[in-house]
Design an enzyme around this catalytic site. Structure first.
Site, PDB file in Angstrom:
ATOM      1  N   SER A   8       0.837  -1.195   0.000  1.00 16.20           N
ATOM      2  CA  SER A   8       0.000   0.000   0.000  1.00 16.20           C
ATOM      3  C   SER A   8       0.882   1.258   0.000  1.00 16.20           C
ATOM      4  CB  SER A   8      -0.942  -0.063   1.210  1.00 16.20           C
ATOM      5  OG  SER A   8      -1.924   0.928   1.160  1.00 16.20           O
TER       6      SER A   8
ATOM      7  N   HIS B 106      -2.589  -1.379  -4.271  1.00 13.96           N
ATOM      8  CA  HIS B 106      -4.053  -1.399  -4.365  1.00 13.96           C
ATOM      9  C   HIS B 106      -4.567   0.028  -4.305  1.00 13.96           C
ATOM     10  CE1 HIS B 106      -4.294  -2.053   0.324  1.00 13.96           C
ATOM     11  NE2 HIS B 106      -3.845  -0.864  -0.001  1.00 13.96           N
TER      12      HIS B 106
END
Length: 202
Positions: free
Chosen positions: A99, A124
């Site tokens: 992330s 993501h």
């Protein structure tokens, strides 16, 4: 759970001096980002970068990353500082860069973004923290629009840093996308997979 931070002792011409391990690494221009990216962590990382920049803006800073990600605003504070200072920030993934951790990994100076062979990288789309949204419909709409703007900005930066198209980034970050170090190199998130340094011949 808190862990004991090791102390190291250095011999100098003035006698012995003890440092916690992170302070000793900082002397060698190494910053360690281990754990979630929070406001407190970001403030420490930014402060260390500014200190090293003031010491010598021509020397590289080494940012080691082993992080599951965290706050977008905290991560962007680190990202903006990396781009603002004159010193190149050399990023190295050890373990996991997920992330926001992956975002910061790819934010290193071009040609100086690396990962160890068994490291994992996860990208993501931005997530909403706090276990969901509650409040009036208009407030939820405001939050949703803001998150979409953040997603668009982060995708644009990832596209610039990796050489991928915006469309590819949007598709690949729609769900969790795990990559090995080699896959991250092929994707453009990093420039090199670090192998064992050449050993001197005996």
């Amino acid at each position: 759970m808190s862990y004991l931070v090791p102390m190291v002792i250095e011999q100098t011409n003035r006698g012995e001096r003890s440092y916690d391990i992170y302070s000793r690494l900082l002397k060698d221009r190494i910053i360690f980002l281990g754990g979630p990216v929070t406001d407190d962590v970001a403030n420490l990382v930014v402060a260390q970068m500014l200190f090293l920049e003031a010491e010598d803006p021509e020397k590289d800073i080494f940012l080691y990353i082993n992080s599951p990600g965290g706050s977008i605003s905290a991560g962007m504070a680190i990202y903006d500082t990396m781009q603002y200072i004159r010193a190149d920030v050399h990023t190295i993934c050890v373990g996991l860069a997920a992330s926001m951790g992956a975002f910061l990994l790819t934010a290193g100076a071009k040609g100086k973004r690396q990962a160890l062979p068994n490291a994992e990288i996860l990208i993501h789309q931005p997530l909403i923290g706090g276990g969901g949204i509650s409040g009036q419909a208009t407030e939820i709409e405001i939050h949703a629009k803001h998150l979409l703007r953040v997603k668009e900005r982060m995708n644009r930066i990832l596209a610039e840093r990796t050489g991928q198209t915006i469309e590819r980034i949007e598709a690949d970050t729609d769900r969790d996308r795990y990559m090995t170090a080699e896959e991250a190199k092929e994707y453009g998130l990093i420039d090199e997979v670090l192998e064992k340094p050449n050993q001197p011949k005996k």
